[in-house]
Scaffold this motif. Sequence first.
Motif, mmCIF file in Angstrom:
data_model
loop_
_atom_site.group_PDB
_atom_site.id
_atom_site.type_symbol
_atom_site.label_atom_id
_atom_site.label_comp_id
_atom_site.label_asym_id
_atom_site.label_seq_id
_atom_site.Cartn_x
_atom_site.Cartn_y
_atom_site.Cartn_z
ATOM 1 N N SER A 48 94.323 15.193 38.677
ATOM 2 C CA SER A 48 93.402 16.331 38.777
ATOM 3 C C SER A 48 92.267 16.180 37.777
ATOM 4 C CB SER A 48 94.157 17.641 38.517
ATOM 5 O OG SER A 48 94.746 17.627 37.227
ATOM 6 N N GLU A 49 92.281 15.091 36.984
ATOM 7 C CA GLU A 49 91.197 14.819 36.042
ATOM 8 C C GLU A 49 90.158 13.953 36.743
ATOM 9 O OE1 GLU A 49 91.838 13.754 32.026
ATOM 10 O OE2 GLU A 49 93.835 14.659 31.944
ATOM 11 N N MET A 50 89.012 14.531 37.007
ATOM 12 C CA MET A 50 87.971 13.840 37.765
ATOM 13 C C MET A 50 87.559 12.509 37.122
ATOM 14 S SD MET A 50 85.891 14.314 40.504
ATOM 15 C CE MET A 50 85.518 16.052 40.736
ATOM 16 N N PRO A 51 87.283 12.454 35.813
ATOM 17 C CA PRO A 51 86.886 11.167 35.236
ATOM 18 C C PRO A 51 87.963 10.098 35.415
ATOM 19 C CG PRO A 51 86.370 12.959 33.736
ATOM 20 C CD PRO A 51 87.210 13.540 34.820
ATOM 21 N N PHE A 111 84.037 16.652 44.132
ATOM 22 C CA PHE A 111 84.381 18.061 43.929
ATOM 23 C C PHE A 111 83.971 18.897 45.138
ATOM 24 C CE2 PHE A 111 83.749 22.357 42.138
ATOM 25 C CZ PHE A 111 85.033 22.551 41.641
ATOM 26 N N ALA A 112 82.822 18.595 45.712
ATOM 27 C CA ALA A 112 82.373 19.334 46.900
ATOM 28 C C ALA A 112 83.370 19.158 48.040
ATOM 29 C CB ALA A 112 80.991 18.858 47.326
ATOM 30 N N VAL A 120 97.750 22.331 33.230
ATOM 31 C CA VAL A 120 98.199 22.578 34.609
ATOM 32 C C VAL A 120 97.235 23.497 35.363
ATOM 33 C CG1 VAL A 120 100.632 22.193 34.096
ATOM 34 C CG2 VAL A 120 99.687 24.487 33.848
ATOM 35 N N LEU A 121 96.064 23.764 34.788
ATOM 36 C CA LEU A 121 95.105 24.665 35.431
ATOM 37 C C LEU A 121 94.103 23.879 36.272
ATOM 38 C CD1 LEU A 121 94.232 27.210 32.570
ATOM 39 C CD2 LEU A 121 96.059 27.341 34.282
ATOM 40 N N SER A 122 93.636 24.510 37.323
ATOM 41 C CA SER A 122 92.582 23.915 38.140
ATOM 42 C C SER A 122 91.244 24.057 37.412
ATOM 43 C CB SER A 122 92.510 24.620 39.495
ATOM 44 O OG SER A 122 92.043 25.957 39.326
ATOM 45 N N ALA A 123 90.199 23.437 37.977
ATOM 46 C CA ALA A 123 88.872 23.524 37.372
ATOM 47 C C ALA A 123 88.387 24.971 37.335
ATOM 48 C CB ALA A 123 87.888 22.650 38.140
#
Length: 505
Positions: free
Chosen positions: A455-458, A490-491, A172-175
């Motif tokens: 929230s998982e980029m891949p 992400f940017a 549950v944490l952000s990057a």
Amino acid sequence: MAALSVDNLSKAYDGNPALVEVSFAVESGRVLALCGENGAGKSTLIKILAGATAPDEGSIALDGRTIALRDPRQAIELGVRTVYQELSLLPHLSVAENILLGKMPHRSARWWVDWPEANALAAQELANFGFDRIDARALVSELSVSEQQVVEIAKALSGRPRILILDEPTSVLSARETDTLFAKIRELTAAGVVVLYVSHRLEEIFEISDEVLVLKDGVRVLSAKTRDIDRNGLISAMVGRSLAAIYPTRVAKPGPARLECRDLRRAGVFEGVSLSVRAGEIVGMFGLVGSGRTDVARALFGATPATAGEILIDGEPVRVRRPADAIARGIAFVTEDRKRDGLGLDLSILDNGGLASMDLVSWRGVLNRRRQETMVEAELDELAVRPRGVHRMARQLSGGNQQKVVLAKWLLIESTRVFIFDEPTRGVDIATKVEIYRIMASLAAAGMAVLLISSEMPEALGMSDRLLVMRAGRIVAELDRSELSMERVFALAIGVELERKTASP
């Protein structure tokens, strides 16, 4: 000499083996990643090391001295601290009370709590962890889920552990919060602490661990230095087969818009949200924690309705003021927190799986229980839910199998046209992830509209035909698959401009 060594640990429940002669050793200052599918035995091993469960056979040694853990208190006294995947904080108490539970500072009279000192100590623990923005005086119930996870970890760190066990700590944490946690782990290991790290996120395993231990069906199937294995080798050990392509190969053939919203807003949460998801299409939505992703999904489903704006299904405006309205119009919602919003943990698998489709097996208000059981069992078998048996409680299933029950609940409704998935693979193993991705792809191929919030980029990049990026309650970008890159997404999510690459003269 190993700081922690485990020799031939075995544990069975009702004759079913959960661990079978598992052995390993970890030296001081090392991070051991514990991997495996749901049901592989990871949770049983963690509970034994935490003193919550006694092994049937085998032994545990700290710094060469064999110990017999009788209960969690003894484990804590020996320096073994565990952060479980499920939060164990007391929501009606403050952050400081939770972090210092059992060791609150007092004045001359032992019953007189020194509150200024308690708040200062807790604030210092949070600051040492890198999260001084969390108010030590705030009630835990007032914190976000990610902030509660931070407090849970800070509570473990306050005990100055020799062995720190982290079970899915970043789910549950952000990057940014994950980066802060990893910096703390490196600081701890530099001081000689042993960290047992459990995660289904393979990129984290390769980033933070020194060694990897893989369990399958309670048996150790791989023990290696992290640098000596690759992603495919790790996946193969976990699931027993090679997974060359985690994300299914598909060619989207989008049809007309199935789900649309125009200028959707809820004061102080999100505003001006307009989007469309077409039949046969998977549209991703990515954003950092607090960007408003889940709030938009809940508004589309009527769980927390929008205060303004318009929702359309197949081009027709609809009024969605409660979940029943959304379900009646063919919208299904796989929620972010399955245990809070998606399941009745103390209800049977049958009750959970058939919860949204009772009208299909009822006549004049009388439920045909036999027909419901047949229907639910068939869907659960299709999804390979294990162990079989629809009369056991939902809480007895692993996380991945619980998520399959949630999916079964919605797949049984034939009138569903729109699927909203909010963090559908959180806390599930790699094999279950692949199965969920296959289901999403098949839904899109069948003409459903799929909105994937992740929230998982891949995952967001690998599954999306188009990707919406949210920041501060607004959609700030819409990207086609050909425009997707981790750096760009992400940017956009954090609100910075990428430097343009210039050609060399």
